[in-house]
Enzyme design. Structure first.
Site, mmCIF file in Angstrom:
data_model
loop_
_atom_site.group_PDB
_atom_site.id
_atom_site.type_symbol
_atom_site.label_atom_id
_atom_site.label_comp_id
_atom_site.label_asym_id
_atom_site.label_seq_id
_atom_site.Cartn_x
_atom_site.Cartn_y
_atom_site.Cartn_z
ATOM 1 N N ARG A 151 0.809 -1.218 0.000
ATOM 2 C CA ARG A 151 0.000 0.000 0.000
ATOM 3 C C ARG A 151 0.844 1.270 0.000
ATOM 4 N NH1 ARG A 151 -4.399 -1.241 4.584
ATOM 5 N NH2 ARG A 151 -5.732 0.219 3.440
ATOM 6 N N GLN A 177 -1.954 2.338 -5.684
ATOM 7 C CA GLN A 177 -3.071 2.915 -4.947
ATOM 8 C C GLN A 177 -4.426 2.628 -5.599
ATOM 9 O OE1 GLN A 177 -2.205 7.063 -4.294
ATOM 10 N NE2 GLN A 177 -0.539 6.638 -2.868
ATOM 11 N N TYR A 237 3.965 3.234 12.607
ATOM 12 C CA TYR A 237 3.684 1.920 12.041
ATOM 13 C C TYR A 237 4.621 0.836 12.569
ATOM 14 C CZ TYR A 237 0.484 4.172 8.830
ATOM 15 O OH TYR A 237 -0.569 4.871 8.309
#
Length: 385
Positions: free
Chosen positions: A121, A127, A232
């Site tokens: 991603r 995308q 993340y």
């Protein structure tokens, strides 16, 4: 080259992998398309619409597979359907790869299977193929509407001659694509919205949509670590996790609506709301558990069921929200698939310059194809988790 569309075989799934508009796009690229009769009916795409778009209609899934080089699906193929596959065919869909028990079968048959959930991603060219984002965006919107339908009071503040109606207090747990859309939708409906996420970097996104960030105190050292990774890859300390749980517990105790969105592809959903917190919530409050199909964020939730606790809290196990918006979610999903399928082809070599022929261009070194391929060349390529 022909692309096939298989009908969903479960009652809880109304989506279809390709829509008539997608068929038109694929036809312009040079593909033929065959769809199982009735595959789009639950999404309001009848066979006549597919025929008008140039697709052939097959009476069974076996007939689709017999004609197709590429087979598209929403979820993994049923075992009895997969038995009809043959070497060189391609399967594309949300295959739930880490829980999929058929990968060895695909590999043994010489099938190349692409699991769309594994899309990188972070790649800009990927995308427009991101099925998780396209479906989660709609799910976040619909989750708020489900909550509004279950809640016994209105969302916005009303000034009436009989008194003032206070706005609903909504808490969103998990600020990914679904969570952000849920914040935006709840705000549009007039609710007071708070949100929390393990990633401190999500604060700016929440506030940009008018939500209040449930702030958790953290040391300067921990704040720097979180900021450096964007949250993340950050591993929070035990103290931070404990402090966040306390902040969330207090917010949920005062909430009217709670929407939980945390899901990890291929893993059990993390538990965010426990019985101790549920016991503190007000009678009539509503929780929408968007992860009910993968274990649930809320203790006691059940897929596709509404559970009412002893203290009157309603827990809605929303296992497949995108299917509730089948027409639109199918349209977006189909666009994702069309964009991915274009990476699999190249013009076929031919002496006739006017011929409109295609050839497969499977390249496991490609950063998208290589990431999505879970079986290829009679091998299972999926890394163990």
């Amino acid at each position: 080259m022909k692309i096939g569309v298989i009908s969903a075989d479960i009652a809880s799934e109304s989506r279809v992998a390709l829509t008539p508009d997608a068929v038109k796009k694929l036809r312009k690229l040079g593909f033929e398309v065959v769809i199982q009769s009735g595959a789009g009916q639950a999404a309001y795409y009848g066979d006549a619409l597919y025929q008008a778009a140039g697709a052939d209609i097959a009476s069974s899934s076996a007939e689709v597979i017999a004609q197709s080089q590429i087979i598209t699906t929403i979820h993994d193929l049923p075992a009895e359907v997969a038995e009809h596959l043959s070497s060189g065919q391609i399967v594309v869909g949300m295959l739930d790869p880490y829980r999929n028990t058929q990968l060895d079968t695909y590999a043994a048959k010489g099938v190349t299977a692409f699991a769309m959930e594994l899309l990188p991603r972070t790649l800009s060219r990927a995308q427009n193929m991101d099925v998780l984002s396209s479906q989660a965006n709609l799910a976040g919107y619909k989750a708020v509407l489900l909550a509004a339908n279950e809640y016994s009071r209105p969302f916005p503040m009303f000034m009436t001659s009989a008194g003032t109606v206070k706005p609903a207090k909504v808490v969103i747990l998990g600020v990914g694509v679904a969570g952000l859309q849920a914040i935006a939708t709840a705000k549009r409906l007039g609710a007071v919205v708070e949100a929390s996420d393990l990633r401190p970097a999500a604060k700016e996104q929440v506030e940009s949509l008018g939500g209040k960030w449930l702030d958790v105190p953290m040391s300067d050292d921990e704040a720097q670590k979180a900021k450096a990774t964007g949250g993340y890859a950050w591993t929070p300390s035990e103290q931070y996790i404990k402090d966040q749980a306390a902040v969330v517990d207090k917010a949920l105790s005062n909430a009217d609506i709670v929407i939980t969105t945390a899901q990890i592809p291929g893993r059990q959903a993390p538990r965010l709301v426990h019985q101790a917190t549920l016991a503190k919530m007000k009678a009539g409050s509503v929780l929408i558990d968007m992860a009910a199909g993968t274990g649930g964020n809320v203790e006691g939730s059940a897929p596709n069921e509404t559970v009412i606790t002893d203290n009157g809290v309603r827990i809605v196990g929303a296992a497949n929200i995108p299917s509730m918006l089948a027409a639109q979610s199918s349209d977006l999903y189909a666009n994702n698939l069309v964009n991915f399928i274009t990476t699999l082809i190249a013009p076929a070599a031919t002496d006739d310059a006017s011929a409109n022929k295609l050839a497969l261009n499977l390249d496991m070194e490609d950063e998208i194809q290589g990431a999505l391929a879970v079986t290829h060349d009679n091998q299972v390529r999926l890394a163990k988790r």
